[in-house]
Design an enzyme around this catalytic site. Sequence first.
Site, mmCIF file in Angstrom:
data_model
loop_
_atom_site.group_PDB
_atom_site.id
_atom_site.type_symbol
_atom_site.label_atom_id
_atom_site.label_comp_id
_atom_site.label_asym_id
_atom_site.label_seq_id
_atom_site.Cartn_x
_atom_site.Cartn_y
_atom_site.Cartn_z
ATOM 1 N N CYS A 156 26.090 65.776 40.749
ATOM 2 C CA CYS A 156 26.345 67.200 40.540
ATOM 3 C C CYS A 156 25.502 67.774 39.411
ATOM 4 C CB CYS A 156 27.834 67.421 40.336
ATOM 5 S SG CYS A 156 28.736 66.788 41.770
ATOM 6 N N HIS A 175 29.709 73.461 32.933
ATOM 7 C CA HIS A 175 29.793 72.693 34.178
ATOM 8 C C HIS A 175 31.237 72.529 34.653
ATOM 9 C CE1 HIS A 175 29.080 69.491 37.110
ATOM 10 N NE2 HIS A 175 30.072 68.825 36.554
ATOM 11 N N HIS A 204 33.109 74.089 43.441
ATOM 12 C CA HIS A 204 32.050 73.181 42.993
ATOM 13 C C HIS A 204 31.062 72.984 44.142
ATOM 14 C CE1 HIS A 204 29.752 70.099 41.325
ATOM 15 N NE2 HIS A 204 30.683 69.328 40.801
#
Lengths: 424, 83
Positions: free
Chosen positions: A168, A306, A342
């Site tokens: 990610c 994040h 996400h």
Amino acid sequence: MSGDLQDRNRVVITGVGLTAPNGDSLSEYRANLLAGKSGVVPFETRYVKQPVLAGVCNFDEFRYQKRKERRRGTRAGSVSIYCANEAIQDAGLDWGNVSKDRVGVYLGITEHGNVETENEIFEIAQFDYDTKVWSHHHNPRTVANNPAGEVTLNLKITGPHLTVGAACAAGNAGFIYGLQMLRLDEVDVAIAGGVSESIHTFGIFASFASQGALAWNEDASKASRPFDVNRNGIVVSEGGAICTLERLPDALARGAKIYGEIVGYAMNSDAADFVLPVASRQAECVRLALKRAGLTPDDIDIVSSHATATEQGDIEESRALKEVFGDRPSLAINNTKSFIGHAMGAAGALELMGNIPSFEDRVAHATINLDEQDPRCELRQIVANRPRHMEKVEYILNNSFGMLGINSVVIVKKFPQELGGVYA
Amino acid sequence: MTPPEIRQVIIDILERIAPDEDLSNLDDAVSFREQMELDSMDFLDIVMELRKQYRVQIPESDYEHLGSMNSTVEYLTPLLKDA
């Protein structure tokens, strides 16, 4: 950081193409981020019995792709083709006269191939697992370079292409790789960013559910809740954000519009755990990016965090940010995942792009669904629920972290409008 | 299946694997490749669809019979007579 306009190590963003669960262009996406509009919806996924939510994109797959190309390819390829075409158009490149052998495609991915493999297993299961009905398309669809390769097929690009597998952290990693290739003079235009098709695999939902890290809320728009005490995990999303990157002298020579300059970046590794993050390594990564940019923490105006709404992830990033930035009130820390979930390989790229228009409007978009901040996330600068007007926005720092302890940071500086910057 | 039914099966398959093509003027006597953008992966799709739908196994040595609609229908007629 150099002031020399002819410095070929300076790399700027000259075009943006994206699809997010709440917008298929930068302007639509930004408007919805400022309006507090989520893109998370109920979603059907194979096998998983519990109700599932996801961030789903609604871009027109056939705007730049023939139906046959789409049938042969993958959703990640389709996302990439849409975003790359949008970015090239936005950049105003005279595409017919661009040397295609001097264009490179560098796309960050969290994973690739799971969707097609799951589909094929489902298919052969209908035939008593007879592998003779396993598709001959499986290999070209699942090779790791597939999304970037589909872009080259679609746009007849003959320069290098590859995907950057970086969990990610991949969205930032795509930008970083593109920047590095420009500095090495391997290419003149880097088509760089991150993409994800992950919602089309049941495995990612089932795995997060088994880990106790899959978000659920009766109101889908409230499910993604980074830093909130009532967060209960990740909302998985698809999407993509791809930019054209060019060396500053080249961009100036063709009169390109410039969204911003990538002045700092860093990547490092926790070397500690498969899934659990480490604040001290994240802080090191942020500091390294600042050092490379010749900046101090006090120079940063917006930190795009994040945080994914997992317990330890949010706490560790909060520690890292507090350690580097302290409590300086003029800093804004926000979180795009609270709107779109996400987006995995696209997350870092989409989150950075969602903040870039702040150079113009000097507004830090909010972190929605932050009703009660977890006291263990000791950050005083989170922009909670409503956008914040800023005195100035010169520097945006974008965090993007991933499993296996991969960390990435990108810093973008506003480019002066009198020299070609998009924003006043 | 009768030859006209087999022809319709092939048309249905072609519509799926070549969705951008207009098949209304397909000349059954002329090879597919001269009239459509079909490559080797597309021909494998025809073979795969027949395998999935009718359990017909077409050996690689017989792929040459799938060149045009007429030759394809002629080749498949005995194989699909009981389908």
